[in-house]
Design a protein around this motif. Structure first.
Motif, mmCIF file in Angstrom:
data_model
loop_
_atom_site.group_PDB
_atom_site.id
_atom_site.type_symbol
_atom_site.label_atom_id
_atom_site.label_comp_id
_atom_site.label_asym_id
_atom_site.label_seq_id
_atom_site.Cartn_x
_atom_site.Cartn_y
_atom_site.Cartn_z
ATOM 1 N N GLU A 1 0.811 -1.225 0.000
ATOM 2 C CA GLU A 1 0.000 0.000 0.000
ATOM 3 C C GLU A 1 0.845 1.277 0.000
ATOM 4 O O GLU A 1 0.605 2.193 -0.778
ATOM 5 N N LYS A 2 1.838 1.363 0.877
ATOM 6 C CA LYS A 2 2.636 2.593 0.981
ATOM 7 C C LYS A 2 3.436 2.833 -0.302
ATOM 8 O O LYS A 2 3.464 3.950 -0.831
ATOM 9 N N SER B 1 6.430 14.549 1.052
ATOM 10 C CA SER B 1 6.798 14.420 2.451
ATOM 11 C C SER B 1 5.737 15.066 3.346
ATOM 12 O O SER B 1 5.389 14.533 4.394
ATOM 13 N N ARG B 2 5.194 16.194 2.899
ATOM 14 C CA ARG B 2 4.133 16.867 3.669
ATOM 15 C C ARG B 2 2.819 16.089 3.592
ATOM 16 O O ARG B 2 2.086 16.010 4.571
ATOM 17 N N VAL B 3 2.525 15.540 2.430
ATOM 18 C CA VAL B 3 1.271 14.794 2.254
ATOM 19 C C VAL B 3 1.275 13.519 3.100
ATOM 20 O O VAL B 3 0.282 13.191 3.750
ATOM 21 N N LEU B 4 2.400 12.806 3.108
ATOM 22 C CA LEU B 4 2.455 11.491 3.762
ATOM 23 C C LEU B 4 3.128 11.502 5.133
ATOM 24 O O LEU B 4 3.256 10.447 5.755
ATOM 25 N N ASP B 5 3.584 12.673 5.589
ATOM 26 C CA ASP B 5 4.289 12.773 6.873
ATOM 27 C C ASP B 5 5.438 11.774 6.974
ATOM 28 O O ASP B 5 5.557 11.047 7.952
ATOM 29 N N THR B 6 6.251 11.722 5.942
ATOM 30 C CA THR B 6 7.388 10.814 5.870
ATOM 31 C C THR B 6 8.591 11.591 5.344
ATOM 32 O O THR B 6 8.413 12.520 4.560
ATOM 33 N N SER B 7 9.787 11.180 5.743
ATOM 34 C CA SER B 7 10.984 11.892 5.285
ATOM 35 C C SER B 7 11.181 11.703 3.780
ATOM 36 O O SER B 7 10.764 10.690 3.207
ATOM 37 N N LYS C 1 12.052 8.446 -1.211
ATOM 38 C CA LYS C 1 12.907 8.094 -2.358
ATOM 39 C C LYS C 1 13.197 6.598 -2.358
ATOM 40 O O LYS C 1 13.163 5.955 -3.415
ATOM 41 N N ALA C 2 13.465 6.044 -1.175
ATOM 42 C CA ALA C 2 13.727 4.601 -1.075
ATOM 43 C C ALA C 2 12.475 3.808 -1.466
ATOM 44 O O ALA C 2 12.568 2.832 -2.227
ATOM 45 N N VAL D 1 9.649 1.049 -8.109
ATOM 46 C CA VAL D 1 10.025 1.018 -9.531
ATOM 47 C C VAL D 1 10.648 -0.330 -9.884
ATOM 48 O O VAL D 1 10.317 -0.926 -10.919
ATOM 49 N N LYS D 2 11.528 -0.828 -9.021
ATOM 50 C CA LYS D 2 12.156 -2.135 -9.278
ATOM 51 C C LYS D 2 11.093 -3.238 -9.341
ATOM 52 O O LYS D 2 11.131 -4.091 -10.230
#
Length: 183
Positions: free
Chosen positions: A135-136, A155-161, A166-167, A173-174
């Motif tokens: 899901e994420k 980052s603001r939408v999902l509250d994640t760094s 990027k990871a 994508v992989k």
């Protein structure tokens, strides 16, 4: 990055008691299609996407007075839409007591039930590949690939760094590439 001039004008119209509904209608018109497709890519079904979108705009109507203009209106709306999608998907899991993999295959079944579905066409293969993601990662992939959202805004939408996003996108994508090669 703050509110655009156009959004400031829309918010100003909304904040005047006599033009409140007009301002809201203009905001809905400006953003509903983008939000619909963001939601649709996460919940798959047109009817579910419409229901979630309606809930999003109810929340927006109730909370727009509290919107602080330190972020873009678009970012704030996407945050509400993403949270509504996640709430909707969680309620699906709870209602049917499905495991995560059962729910994801349920979404895949909805995709395949679409009258235009053709597993040989690349756009349908891509949708199937995206649905195979957790899901994420699916959310991050959709925001970046379809909405071309910058990591800073995501980052603001999902509250994640940004680094974690990027990871997640890189892993997504992989997985999508592997899926497309092997299916």
């Amino acid at each position: 990055m703050g509110v655009t001039q156009e959004d400031k004008e829309l918010l100003s119209i909304f904040r005047q008691p006599d033009t409140r509904e007009k301002g809201f209608t203009l905001i809905v018109r400006k953003y509903q299609e983008k939000l619909y497709w963001h939601i649709r890519r996460l919940v798959i079904s047109h009817d579910d996407a419409n229901d979630v979108l309606q809930n999003v705009f109810i929340k927006v109507w109730k909370n727009l007075d509290n919107f602080r203009e330190d972020a873009r209106l678009y970012t704030w709306l996407y945050k509400i839409a993403t949270n509504e999608c996640l709430t909707f998907l969680d309620s699906l899991k709870r209602k049917s007591a499905l495991s995560l993999s059962d729910m994801e295959s349920g979404l895949a079944n909805k995709l395949e039930a679409d009258p235009n579905y053709d597993s040989k066409k690349i756009e349908w293969k891509l949708q199937s590949a995206i649905l195979s993601l957790p899901e994420k990662q699916r959310t991050v992939f959709n925001l970046r690939y379809y909405d071309e959202m910058p990591y800073e805004e995501m980052s603001r939408v999902l509250d994640t760094s940004e680094g974690a996003l990027k990871a997640s996108y890189h892993h997504a994508v992989k997985k999508v590439e592997d899926f497309l090669k092997n299916h």
